[in-house]
Design a protein around this motif. Structure first.
Motif, PDB file in Angstrom:
ATOM      1  N   ARG A   1     -22.002  26.114  -8.371  1.00 52.06           N
ATOM      2  CA  ARG A   1     -20.989  27.035  -7.843  1.00 52.06           C
ATOM      3  C   ARG A   1     -20.648  26.701  -6.406  1.00 52.06           C
ATOM      4  O   ARG A   1     -19.475  26.687  -6.013  1.00 52.06           O
ATOM      5  CB  ARG A   1     -21.479  28.481  -7.930  1.00 52.06           C
ATOM      6  CG  ARG A   1     -21.445  29.063  -9.313  1.00 52.06           C
ATOM      7  CD  ARG A   1     -21.865  30.513  -9.259  1.00 52.06           C
ATOM      8  NE  ARG A   1     -23.266  30.609  -8.935  1.00 52.06           N
ATOM      9  CZ  ARG A   1     -24.193  31.105  -9.750  1.00 52.06           C
ATOM     10  NH1 ARG A   1     -23.846  31.575 -10.916  1.00 52.06           N
ATOM     11  NH2 ARG A   1     -25.446  31.151  -9.392  1.00 52.06           N
ATOM     12  N   GLU A   2     -21.675  26.442  -5.606  1.00 52.73           N
ATOM     13  CA  GLU A   2     -21.451  26.127  -4.201  1.00 52.73           C
ATOM     14  C   GLU A   2     -20.678  24.822  -4.040  1.00 52.73           C
ATOM     15  O   GLU A   2     -19.807  24.709  -3.183  1.00 52.73           O
ATOM     16  CB  GLU A   2     -22.779  26.067  -3.438  1.00 52.73           C
ATOM     17  CG  GLU A   2     -23.452  27.412  -3.267  1.00 52.73           C
ATOM     18  CD  GLU A   2     -24.191  27.897  -4.513  1.00 52.73           C
ATOM     19  OE1 GLU A   2     -24.453  27.083  -5.438  1.00 52.73           O
ATOM     20  OE2 GLU A   2     -24.482  29.097  -4.570  1.00 52.73           O
TER      21      GLU A   2
ATOM     22  N   THR B   1     -17.078  24.593  -2.260  1.00 52.37           N
ATOM     23  CA  THR B   1     -16.898  23.678  -1.135  1.00 52.37           C
ATOM     24  C   THR B   1     -15.734  22.726  -1.396  1.00 52.37           C
ATOM     25  O   THR B   1     -14.890  22.505  -0.517  1.00 52.37           O
ATOM     26  CB  THR B   1     -18.195  22.890  -0.869  1.00 52.37           C
ATOM     27  OG1 THR B   1     -19.226  23.814  -0.506  1.00 52.37           O
ATOM     28  CG2 THR B   1     -18.018  21.877   0.249  1.00 52.37           C
TER      29      THR B   1
END
Length: 70
Positions: free
Chosen positions: A3-4, A8
């Motif tokens: 998810r990160e 990003t």
């Protein structure tokens, strides 16, 4: 996590779009917290706050870029 990385990558694309005059989208993400989330609304409110923080960051970046280009 994944998810990160996706968030990003999305943020970087928004910044690139901003620099090139394309469409910019602010996003926010929140993950369910079993110990504190009592309603789905709690999650959406956190995500909404993150989106507005990101929107503010993008506006600040835009003003900085405008100042450099003057």
């Amino acid at each position: 996590g994944n998810r990160e990385k996706l968030l990003t990558a999305f943020d970087h694309q928004s910044e690139e779009n901003q620099r090139s005059g394309k469409v910019v989208v602010a996003s926010g993400m929140a993950v369910f917290k079993k110990e504190s989330d009592r309603k789905i609304r709690d999650i959406f409110e956190r995500a909404d706050r993150q989106m507005y923080l990101r929107k503010s960051e993008l506006k600040k970046l835009h003003r900085q870029e405008e100042a450099v280009n003057e």
